[in-house]
Write a protein that holds these residues in place. Sequence first.
Motif: not given
Length: 113
Positions: A29-37
Amino acid sequence: MASKFELKKSKNDKFVFNLLAGNGQVILTSEMYDSKASALNGIESVKKNAPNDGRYGRLCAKDGSPYFTLKAANGQVIGQSQMYSGEKARDAGIESVQQNAPGAPTSDLTAAG
């Protein structure tokens, strides 16, 4: 079912992805990202770094449950596993990421719901 990345949008409008094994179980599982890119860049980073055994941190939670992290070349954690029942299971999870991540397709679920 082959392994794949699933890109999702969280309740707080951040982006997160999971790497699913062939059986559908989440193995990273990844961290949370602000953008889809940024999240898509994170997936590419996992694909690139997954085969490198030196990028894995083999850790234990406070309760003693083994888990692992995957780091990028800059030392930033780009993914974390679930908790495992033992070190052997954790090491099998690392092996699964090493084998499955580099060629796994991405399923974009951000448009749904």
